[in-house]
Design a protein around this motif. Structure first.
Motif, PDB file in Angstrom:
ATOM      1  N   ASP A   1       0.607  -1.008   0.065  1.00 21.64           N
ATOM      2  CA  ASP A   1       0.074   0.032  -0.218  1.00 21.64           C
ATOM      3  C   ASP A   1       0.911   1.212  -0.112  1.00 21.64           C
ATOM      4  OD1 ASP A   1      -2.043  -1.056  -0.006  1.00 21.64           O
ATOM      5  OD2 ASP A   1      -2.993  -0.743   2.060  1.00 21.64           O
ATOM      6  N   ALA A   2       1.945   1.276  -0.861  1.00 25.72           N
ATOM      7  CA  ALA A   2       2.562   2.308  -0.925  1.00 25.72           C
ATOM      8  C   ALA A   2       1.762   4.010  -1.189  1.00 25.72           C
ATOM      9  CB  ALA A   2       3.856   2.719  -1.700  1.00 25.72           C
ATOM     10  N   THR A   3       1.554   4.953  -1.444  1.00 26.24           N
ATOM     11  CA  THR A   3       1.363   6.212  -1.605  1.00 26.24           C
ATOM     12  C   THR A   3       1.590   6.857  -1.386  1.00 26.24           C
ATOM     13  OG1 THR A   3      -0.720   7.253  -2.164  1.00 26.24           O
ATOM     14  CG2 THR A   3       0.469   7.037   0.269  1.00 26.24           C
ATOM     15  N   THR A   4       2.450   8.036  -2.295  1.00 24.87           N
ATOM     16  CA  THR A   4       3.304   9.085  -2.292  1.00 24.87           C
ATOM     17  C   THR A   4       2.028  10.488  -2.735  1.00 24.87           C
ATOM     18  OG1 THR A   4       5.080  10.105  -3.848  1.00 24.87           O
ATOM     19  CG2 THR A   4       3.750   9.308  -4.762  1.00 24.87           C
ATOM     20  N   PHE A   5       3.162  11.198  -1.741  1.00 25.74           N
ATOM     21  CA  PHE A   5       2.226  13.230  -1.984  1.00 25.74           C
ATOM     22  C   PHE A   5       3.528  14.083  -1.131  1.00 25.74           C
ATOM     23  CE2 PHE A   5       2.518  11.096   2.557  1.00 25.74           C
ATOM     24  CZ  PHE A   5       2.855  12.234   3.505  1.00 25.74           C
ATOM     25  N   VAL A   6       3.381  14.991  -2.304  1.00 25.24           N
ATOM     26  CA  VAL A   6       4.507  16.013  -1.192  1.00 25.24           C
ATOM     27  C   VAL A   6       3.367  17.335  -0.800  1.00 25.24           C
ATOM     28  CG1 VAL A   6       5.704  18.383  -2.725  1.00 25.24           C
ATOM     29  CG2 VAL A   6       5.139  15.983  -3.442  1.00 25.24           C
TER      30      VAL A   6
ATOM     31  N   VAL B   1      -3.742  10.716   1.506  1.00 24.95           N
ATOM     32  CA  VAL B   1      -3.720  12.157   1.963  1.00 24.95           C
ATOM     33  C   VAL B   1      -4.247  13.045   1.237  1.00 24.95           C
ATOM     34  CG1 VAL B   1      -1.721  13.922   2.856  1.00 24.95           C
ATOM     35  CG2 VAL B   1      -1.009  11.683   2.535  1.00 24.95           C
ATOM     36  N   ILE B   2      -5.045  13.885   2.106  1.00 25.22           N
ATOM     37  CA  ILE B   2      -5.455  15.410   1.454  1.00 25.22           C
ATOM     38  C   ILE B   2      -4.887  16.416   2.269  1.00 25.22           C
ATOM     39  CG2 ILE B   2      -7.744  15.663   3.518  1.00 25.22           C
ATOM     40  CD1 ILE B   2      -8.568  15.680  -0.263  1.00 25.22           C
ATOM     41  N   GLN B   3      -4.572  17.804   2.218  1.00 29.28           N
ATOM     42  CA  GLN B   3      -3.805  18.345   2.544  1.00 29.28           C
ATOM     43  C   GLN B   3      -4.903  19.521   2.238  1.00 29.28           C
ATOM     44  OE1 GLN B   3       0.222  19.250   2.264  1.00 29.28           O
ATOM     45  NE2 GLN B   3      -0.226  17.135   0.410  1.00 29.28           N
ATOM     46  N   ARG B   4      -5.396  20.727   3.366  1.00 29.58           N
ATOM     47  CA  ARG B   4      -6.108  21.674   3.813  1.00 29.58           C
ATOM     48  C   ARG B   4      -5.455  22.346   4.827  1.00 29.58           C
ATOM     49  NH1 ARG B   4     -12.184  22.373   1.483  1.00 29.58           N
ATOM     50  NH2 ARG B   4     -12.841  23.893   2.747  1.00 29.58           N
ATOM     51  N   ASN B   5      -6.230  23.887   4.371  1.00 30.87           N
ATOM     52  CA  ASN B   5      -5.648  24.769   5.091  1.00 30.87           C
ATOM     53  C   ASN B   5      -4.435  24.584   6.431  1.00 30.87           C
ATOM     54  OD1 ASN B   5      -7.337  26.288   4.012  1.00 30.87           O
ATOM     55  ND2 ASN B   5      -9.246  25.647   5.682  1.00 30.87           N
ATOM     56  N   GLY B   6      -3.258  24.510   5.488  1.00 30.46           N
ATOM     57  CA  GLY B   6      -2.226  24.321   6.632  1.00 30.46           C
ATOM     58  C   GLY B   6      -2.410  22.726   7.282  1.00 30.46           C
TER      59      GLY B   6
END
Length: 490
Positions: free
Chosen positions: A172-177, A237-242
């Motif tokens: 289950d590898a995933t990548t994000f920045v 992963v999801i990103q929002r408002n810091g």
């Protein structure tokens, strides 16, 4: 009583003269004064579930070429498939292509699981897990690469296995920045920690090579993470408002499968386990009322207009499974809108019923407030964190005749109906009175055509409107009445 409505008579007199001037204008909220809404920043998106039968562990990438790219685990565990479409719903009927097939022997010869497709530095990459033909549980993460513009028809090359310090069960590898740094997260067993899998995080030197020493950011310690198996897996992963939000799947892959959530500040050291906080309870779990079981292994994408976040996941529409759930082929890919609480945290709600996904109705003149039910009474309230209480499915009217009915998301078969000119959520009794009371004619919003208003089927001229914090069925005589009867779908 809604305090902003307690002096409604005098306020209505004052506003009558000025409402025509402010209907189309957004003004800041003032205590006791409504803030007239513009069209919501995140309007409704609806889908028809399920999207893909017998497709588990779904992953979707929305690319700059205008296409969504979809991949998922197939029940035979023997290949990687890919499909694309210009709309999310279109992926349901898009042609599917096999882009890679398991090896006949040796590594990558069994258990081809959980592919993810990413576009990194001008090339396509697929991360997936695979066992060996002679040891099917020797699950390890691998990477494919393609430099073709269209990854569905392009050529793929094997970049090989992602080397990890521990040579153990890993998947289950995933990548994000985050802030310019690319990370890899995955699930892995560490015998020193115990049975099952934990979540790990490391920086990436390139798309198939980690940099530095991985850190464990989560292990299954809560009761809801350890039913059947001790499992933390499937990070997304999801990103929002810091803030960085990492959902993950927990427990065995039957009806106990569910989603938890890790949260960190985007400015924190993500490689410090102390930077991450885990939800005390699942954020997404089976729901017997809607007939959805074992929701998990999700990803996140966005609507076509980029204005709404979309949760993509798999589940089953039955609870009882014969034998090992991994041998049951019927996990299906599903979508529903991801909402956000006032405190900036994601609200997953519940896995909704099959068919059309529900929407929320926000008030035109109190844009932070939604129609919701509480003890079956319809109200207008803000901060509805029990999301499904404020979600309704717009269905063909129970009376037909070009009408619509509003079905409760968390009480399927219950509809918004009027009774003594009050709106309640009640079970469909099938009587002519109920069918008529629960049917409405959908109109363009009376205060803003971009919104929606609902006129009673059996009491023409009366509309669903809010008054004193309650939802009523009333005739409308002023522009303020029309504002109270106008809603936006979100």
């Amino acid at each position: 009583m809604d305090r902003t409505r307690s002096s409604s008579t005098s306020r209505r007199t004052l506003l009558k003269a000025c409402t025509a001037l402010v209907v189309a204008v957004t003004v800041p909220a003032v205590v006791g004064t409504p803030a007239f809404a513009a069209v919501p920043a995140s309007p409704a998106v609806t889908f028809t579930n399920p999207i893909a039968e017998q497709r588990a562990d779904p992953h979707i990438h929305k690319h700059t070429d205008g296409y969504y790219y979809f991949t998922a685990t197939v029940p035979a565990y023997d290949r990687i498939v890919l499909r694309r479409a210009t709309t999310l719903q279109g992926l349901a009927t898009a042609a599917e292509t096999t882009i890679w097939t398991k090896h006949a022997s040796g590594d990558m010869g069994a258990h081809i699981w959980a592919p993810e497709i990413h576009f990194i530095d001008g090339k396509w990459y697929v991360y997936f897990a695979a066992g060996a033909s002679n040891d099917i549980w020797k699950i390890r993460p691998y990477v494919l690469e393609s430099s073709s513009a269209n990854p569905v028809t392009g050529t793929w090359t094997e970049k090989g296995r992602i080397a990890l310090p521990l040579d153990t069960f890993s998947l289950d590898a995933t990548t994000f920045v985050v802030n310019g740094t690319r990370y890899l997260s995955w699930a892995q067993n560490d015998p020193a920690v115990g049975t099952g899998t934990n979540l790990y995080l490391a920086k990436l030197a390139n798309p198939w090579t980690i940099s530095g020493t991985p850190v464990m950011i989560s292990s299954p310690t809560n009761a809801w993470e350890t039913i059947g198996h001790r499992v933390n897996e499937g990070p997304a992963v999801i990103q929002r408002n810091g803030r960085v939000f990492m959902s993950f799947s927990a427990s065995a892959t039957d009806a106990n499968y569910c989603l938890g959530l890790l949260t960190a500040s985007a400015s924190a050291d993500l490689l410090n386990p102390a930077s991450w906080t885990k939800s005390s309870q699942p954020v997404f779990a089976s729901n017997a009322s809607t007939g959805q079981y074992g929701p998990g292994h999700n990803t996140f994408t966005v609507s076509e207009d980029g204005k709404s976040d979309v949760l993509v996941y798999h589940d089953r529409n039955y609870k009882d499974i014969s034998g090992d759930p991994l041998n049951d082929p019927n996990r299906r890919t599903r979508y529903q809108k991801l909402y956000w609480n006032a405190d900036g945290t994601p609200n997953f709600g519940i896995p909704v019923s099959d068919g059309a996904t529900p929407v929320r109705f926000s008030s035109f003149n109190y844009p932070d407030r939604y129609i919701r039910h509480w003890e079956y009474r319809a109200k207008l309230e803000a901060n509805v964190t029990n999301l499904a209480d404020s979600q309704f499915r717009i269905v063909t009217g129970l009376t037909g005749s070009g009408t619509v009915s509003l079905e409760s998301a968390n009480f399927p078969g219950y509809y918004l109906r009027h009774k003594n000119y009050e709106l309640w959520v009640e079970k469909n009794t099938g009587t002519a009175t109920f069918l008529a009371d629960a049917s409405f004619t959908r109109r363009a919003g009376l205060a803003d055509p971009a919104g929606v208003s609902f006129e009673s089927y059996n009491f023409p001229g009366r509309y669903i409107r809010h008054y004193n914090g309650l939802i009523q069925l009333q005739p409308l005589s002023t522009s303020l009445d029309q504002q109270d009867a106008t809603y936006y779908t979100e």
